[in-house]
Scaffold this active site. Structure first.
Site, PDB file in Angstrom:
ATOM      1  N   ASP A 132     -17.371   1.600  -1.471  1.00  0.00           N
ATOM      2  CA  ASP A 132     -16.828   0.447  -1.479  1.00  0.00           C
ATOM      3  C   ASP A 132     -17.561  -0.854  -0.666  1.00  0.00           C
ATOM      4  O   ASP A 132     -17.718  -0.715   0.249  1.00  0.00           O
ATOM      5  CB  ASP A 132     -15.410   0.766  -0.582  1.00  0.00           C
ATOM      6  CG  ASP A 132     -14.743  -0.430  -0.355  1.00  0.00           C
ATOM      7  OD1 ASP A 132     -14.728  -1.470  -1.041  1.00  0.00           O
ATOM      8  OD2 ASP A 132     -13.572  -0.593   0.657  1.00  0.00           O
ATOM      9  N   HIS A 148     -15.144  -0.103   2.780  1.00  0.00           N
ATOM     10  CA  HIS A 148     -14.833   1.151   3.842  1.00  0.00           C
ATOM     11  C   HIS A 148     -16.233   2.011   3.445  1.00  0.00           C
ATOM     12  O   HIS A 148     -15.941   3.365   3.810  1.00  0.00           O
ATOM     13  CB  HIS A 148     -13.644   1.717   3.235  1.00  0.00           C
ATOM     14  CG  HIS A 148     -12.290   1.285   3.562  1.00  0.00           C
ATOM     15  ND1 HIS A 148     -11.768   0.224   2.598  1.00  0.00           N
ATOM     16  CD2 HIS A 148     -11.606   1.085   4.809  1.00  0.00           C
ATOM     17  CE1 HIS A 148     -10.800  -0.250   3.488  1.00  0.00           C
ATOM     18  NE2 HIS A 148     -10.706   0.210   4.487  1.00  0.00           N
ATOM     19  N   SER A 208       0.637  -1.283   0.030  1.00  0.00           N
ATOM     20  CA  SER A 208       0.121  -0.195   0.089  1.00  0.00           C
ATOM     21  C   SER A 208       0.699   1.226  -0.094  1.00  0.00           C
ATOM     22  O   SER A 208       0.268   2.531  -0.117  1.00  0.00           O
ATOM     23  CB  SER A 208      -1.006   0.088   1.233  1.00  0.00           C
ATOM     24  OG  SER A 208      -1.742  -0.897   1.229  1.00  0.00           O
ATOM     25  N   ASP A 238     -10.789  -6.356  -0.001  1.00  0.00           N
ATOM     26  CA  ASP A 238     -10.155  -5.084   0.520  1.00  0.00           C
ATOM     27  C   ASP A 238      -9.319  -5.919   1.828  1.00  0.00           C
ATOM     28  O   ASP A 238      -9.887  -7.013   2.012  1.00  0.00           O
ATOM     29  CB  ASP A 238     -11.061  -4.123   0.819  1.00  0.00           C
ATOM     30  CG  ASP A 238     -10.409  -2.732   1.005  1.00  0.00           C
ATOM     31  OD1 ASP A 238      -9.430  -2.601   1.195  1.00  0.00           O
ATOM     32  OD2 ASP A 238     -11.282  -1.920   0.526  1.00  0.00           O
ATOM     33  N   CYS A 292      -7.699   2.186   1.379  1.00  0.00           N
ATOM     34  CA  CYS A 292      -8.637   1.362   0.906  1.00  0.00           C
ATOM     35  C   CYS A 292      -8.247   0.666  -0.446  1.00  0.00           C
ATOM     36  O   CYS A 292      -7.757   1.420  -1.339  1.00  0.00           O
ATOM     37  CB  CYS A 292      -9.880   2.402   0.293  1.00  0.00           C
ATOM     38  SG  CYS A 292     -11.117   1.584  -0.541  1.00  0.00           S
TER      39      CYS A 292
END
Lengths: 379, 646
Positions: free
Chosen positions: B351, B377, B327, B366, B390
């Site tokens: 999401d 999210h 990430s 996710d 996310c």
């Protein structure tokens, strides 16, 4: 005894008698003495440089020269007839000592050359034979007609071969050959027919390959190194390469006294003993070498004159042999150090450090003086 | 024979004798002539040859080893210096019996069969008699003492000293600075042997390798007169050696210590960079090794142990290790989205907790799929997508961007390119593209390949150094810097590698602000309701005195070394995800940017962020007195230029 006779001779000039005074009273030959002093002094200077300008070895060498001089003077007083009579006994004694060396010899560097009575004396019997062998041959030919006959030559050869073989098996081939040379010189001077001389020389040349097989490894090595020292530059070739380098780098005038790099930086081996001529050649150049050679020639020349003036066969042969042998030593030493002869342990006469060689040489000159100064007729 | 009748004919005998004497005199003259001719040949004709030989004997041109340049950290702490090293030598000519001497030595110190074999090889190669030949190197003080006690009984044995490289900080700086190693047979073919005639070592890794020419210095010569035993009697002429350049590195040994300690026993890497210069403040790769072992010449068993260890301590994770960034890539993808206009700051998605490509059944989940019963999210804009990390937002953003635009907008940050100035072992990572896939795998690019790139997984690979550099460029708002070790030097350095990449200057300030603000929120957004705090806030953001920007990452590991060598427990531990955290601080005027990677560490925020925090805390501890530090550094660099320091 002879002095009485000489004193009655008329017409002896003052200067002559003054010159002869030392000779007649003390049986000393002034020319020989002067030349010996000159050569030894020259040698001491070179030696002083070779030992790195230390006085210790010089004092020691001076002491040895002193002792040797006493021996020389003493031997000069003894009339030649004594040597003539003593020759066979001295020879037998020498042979006995050489046999003793074979059994009780004291070993140094792998060869037993020394007889040793601890704390009393160390000596090499082979050294005595350098004088005794010519003496016994002179004695042998003294009784016989000259030129010698084949039969006499045969016995003479035996007399030479016996000690030479005994010394050769010690092993000390160098000394053996030098004694052989001293004996052969007597035979040559005795008038051996030339055809014999050339036959023997031819035989020797033919026998040379055979000699190769009886030589020890280290002896072969020395012969090989004569031809190609570069094959083992750090090992057995080192000595000869370094001595040639020392001599060659000296040039005409040398690097200057005490300035030799080869000797002072320890590249030159045995620089105080057998290889001392390289030190002289490096520091004093060709000029220095020629000066020394000239002195040697003068000494030999005076010796030749004395030999010629000798009055009987014994005296002539012994004197002649002593003189020429002396020069053979010079030639062999300089020849080996400069790389034209294999390395054999021969010191440079009167210059190399060490007492044994000096003692033998001075004794020889003592005999020479004795023979010359005890003449019955003076002209 | 009628002997009794024959009388001696005295005059005839005298005549024969005189004749023979004459022959003898001729021979004597002949021998004399031979001697004179020989002497004339040696002393006059061959004089020059023997003069040369004599000079070659006594005069030796000896190399004078230059003193290798010292290496300091930015505050003047010594990283690499030179210390005397003692070796045991034997001079064969002074030894009575070589075998006995070796046996006698073996009773005093450890002498292995290998040592003796190597000694015999060296003995066979020596140039002159009396040349001492080394048997053992790097004697310990105890060994020297033992040898000194018994030396008088063993002639020919000596202890010799020479200067060799020493790394006082040992393993701490091994991966940052590299090391010198013994010159081996291969090296001899690649180096100018004359330049190395005074030394046995060559910089082979890292800074020592890169600045080898400058550090080495210039070998000097002295013409000396030596004796046959090799002892110097007199120096005739000397060209002094020129010492190598002293180097001052950007690296901060204190920071390096803190970083290393923060990582502890965990495998991983930390790279901290000064954004204004690209100077590397800390470069840690764990585990490390003692570079001094290689200076002395490491024995085979110890080397094999280092080489074959499952932890690969010789491997420089910080610059050679290529990992999926996870990430931590998201701020860069997000920026690309803004710049290309694919998204706006206000763009929002809902999401659902997973992402699906059209016409594809594969579900891209996710990260909170399992944690959060509902999954997803909820409504997410770019800002929240970054501080909540996310995945779904970035899956669809990456797909919308397409691989070409991802490639175009990530490579200016140095992804997929090695921009390191003076780290010769640095690798370039991998930023995938259509061409790359065709070239490497012979396949066309599928949209599915792009999905994972959005969250820093799949084919994308970065080194910790690359990621730290990209973060520094981000902190600089587009001013590109290349990572470098060298800060200054006592000598003029040749022009270093020019900057590979142009500055990134077409991005609106608002976009930079948005990304940086989002990253600030990763750490500082807290005390919100469930699912609204920054991912790292709970771990490092509660009690922080300065403002920083950060981003965590948790990445699948790329590959596992499979084999019977490693037991199951160990393998399982090594299957865990790599934890990442990147950050820069202080927010308003960044002085440090860093990347922390903990191999198999687990969640980035939980495991890597606290490490990053410790490093930043130390570096910013006296933010106010930073100018004072600068002054100190300047003093050091001035004093280094004076030779008195060495």
């Amino acid at each position: 005894m002879s002095n009485d006779f000489v004193r009655r001779l008329p017409g002896g000039s003052f200067s002559q008698s003054r010159y002869s005074w030392l000779s007649r009273k003390f049986h000393i030959d002034v020319i020989i003495l002067a030349l010996l002093v000159t050569i030894c002094s020259y040698g001491l200077v070179v030696l002083y440089s070779a030992v790195g300008r230390e006085s210790g070895p010089i004092v020691s060498q001076l002491f040895k020269l002193g002792v040797a001089s006493l021996v020389m003077i003493t031997m000069a007083q003894i009339p030649p007839v004594f040597y003539l009579r003593a020759a066979p006994w001295l020879y037998l004694l020498g042979i006995a000592l050489l046999i003793m060396v074979l059994f009780f010899g004291y070993e140094v560097n792998g060869s037993a050359r020394w007889l040793r009575i601890p704390g009393v004396i160390n000596f090499q019997p082979s050294e005595i034979m350098k004088l005794v062998v010519p003496m016994i041959l002179a004695w042998y030919f003294h009784e016989r007609h000259m030129p010698p006959k084949a039969k006499h030559l045969f016995w003479a050869a035996i007399m030479i071969a016996l000690p030479v073989v005994l010394i050769g098996v010690q092993p000390d081939l160098g000394t053996g050959l030098l004694i052989c040379a001293a004996g052969l010189l007597v035979i040559l001077l005795a008038g051996v027919p030339w055809r014999y001389v050339f036959s023997v020389m031819a035989l020797a040349v033919m026998a040379a390959p055979a000699l190769w097989f009886v030589m020890r490894d280290y002896q072969r090595q020395r012969v090989l190194m004569l031809f190609n020292p570069e094959s083992d530059p750090l090992g057995s070739g080192w000595n000869i390469i370094q001595s040639k380098t020392a001599i060659g780098s000296g040039g005409l005038f040398g690097k200057g006294l005490f300035q030799g790099t080869q000797s002072h930086l320890d590249f030159l081996p045995e620089s105080q003993t057998d290889f001392i001529i390289a030190v002289l050649a490096e520091e004093l150049g060709l000029i220095g070498v020629l000066a020394l050679l000239a002195l040697y020639i003068l000494l030999a020349a005076r010796g030749v004159v004395m030999a010629v003036e000798a009055q009987d066969t014994f005296g002539r042969l012994l004197s002649g042999s002593i003189v020429f042998t002396f020069f053979v030593y010079v030639f062999v030493n300089i020849g080996m150090v400069s790389g034209i002869l294999p390395v054999v342990g021969v010191p440079l006469p009167l210059v190399s450090f060490g007492g044994t060689s000096i003692l033998t040489l001075f004794a020889g000159f003592g005999i020479l003086m004795s023979i010359h100064s005890h003449r019955r007729i003076t002209l | 024979m009628a002997e009794p009748l024959a009388l001696k004919d005295h005059s005839r005998e005298s005549q024969i004798f005189s004749d023979r004497i004459v022959v003898g005199c001729v021979l004597l003259a002949l021998l004399t002539l031979i001697l004179i001719a020989r002497m004339f040949y040696l002393q006059i004709i061959q004089h020059d040859v023997y003069t040369t030989l004599s000079d070659r004997n006594r005069i030796q041109l000896q190399p004078v080893a230059p003193i290798r340049g010292l290496i300091y950290d930015r505050h003047g702490e010594l990283i690499a210096d030179n210390v005397p090293s003692y070796s045991l030598t034997i001079t064969k000519e002074r030894v009575v019996d070589l075998e006995e001497t070796l046996a006698a030595l073996a009773t005093i110190v450890d002498v292995s069969a290998d040592d003796i074999k190597a000694f015999r090889r060296r003995l066979a190669r020596r140039q002159r008699p009396f040349e001492p030949v080394p048997l053992l190197f790097r004697l310990t003080p105890e060994e020297i003492a033992k040898i000194s006690v018994d030396r008088h009984a063993i002639p020919g044995v000596d202890v010799e000293a020479r200067l060799v490289r020493h790394y006082p900080l040992s393993a701490l700086m091994a991966h940052a600075v590299g090391s010198v190693r013994r010159i081996n047979e291969n090296d001899l073919q690649n180096i100018d042997v004359r330049a190395y005639s005074g030394t046995n070592h060559l910089g082979k890794v890292g800074v020592e390798r890169f600045y080898e020419d400058q550090l080495l210095g210039k070998v000097g010569n002295q013409q000396v007169e030596i004796n046959a035993r090799g002892r110097i009697m007199n120096v005739i002429d000397a060209t002094p050696s020129v010492p190598g350049a002293d180097l001052i590195l950007h690296v901060d040994a204190g920071l390096q210590r803190v970083a290393s300690a923060a990582l502890g026993a965990q495998r991983g890497a930390i790279v901290a960079i000064e954004p204004s210069t690209g100077g590397i403040l800390a470069l840690v790769s764990n585990p490390s090794y003692d570079p001094n072992l290689f200076v002395a010449g490491i024995d085979h068993a110890s080397y094999a142990a280092l080489r074959d260890s499952i932890d690969v301590p010789l491997f420089n994770r910080a610059i050679q290790g290529q990992y999926e960034p996870g990430s931590t890539i998201k701020p860069f993808i997000g920026l690309a989205g803004l710049v290309t206009g694919v998204i706006t700051p206000d763009y929002v998605i809902d999401d659902p907790g997973a992402y699906q490509l059209p016409n594809n059944s594969r579900l891209y989940r996710d990260w909170n799929w399992k944690i959060d019963g509902r999954g997803g999210h909820g409504l997410v804009n770019l800002q929240k997508a970054i501080y909540r990390s996310c995945n779904v937002f970035f899956y669809q953003l990456a797909v919308k961007l397409g691989i070409d635009r991802v490639y175009d907008h990530l490579s200016p940050f140095g992804f997929g390119i090695n921009t390191a100035v003076d780290l010769p072992e640095a690798r370039s990572g991998l930023l995938p593209s259509r061409e790359w896939k065709k070239r490497a795998r012979g396949e066309v690019w599928f949209p599915g390949d792009t999905v994972n790139i959005g969250i820093g997984q799949g084919d994308i690979l970065v080194t910790p150094l690359q990621l730290a550099t990209a973060v520094a460029i981000l902190a600089n708002r587009g001013k590109v810097v290349s990572p470098r070790m060298l800060k200054s030097s006592s000598q003029l350095m040749p022009d270093s590698k020019e900057q590979l990449l142009p500055d990134i200057d077409q991005i609106a300030a608002a976009y930079w602000d948005l990304i940086i603000e989002s990253m600030r929120m990763v750490v500082h957004r807290g005390d919100q309701e469930w699912g609204e705090n920054g991912t790292a806030w709970a771990y490092i953001g509660r009690d922080i005195s300065y403002q920083m920007a950060g981003k965590s990452g948790t990445a699948q590991i790329v590959e596992i070394a499979q084999g019977e060598l490693y037991d199951a427990d160990e393998l399982e531990e090594r299957q865990r995800k790599n934890a990442w955290f990147v950050a820069f601080a202080p927010l308003e005027k960044p002085t440090i940017a860093l990347a922390v990677m903990v191999e198999n560490g687990g969640g980035g925020s939980e495991f890597a962020a606290p490490i990053a925090r410790k490093v930043l805390d130390y570096y910013l501890r006296d933010y106010e007195s930073a100018s004072e530090l600068e002054m100190r550094a300047e003093l050091v660099s001035k004093s280094v230029q004076q030779p008195s320091l060495r």
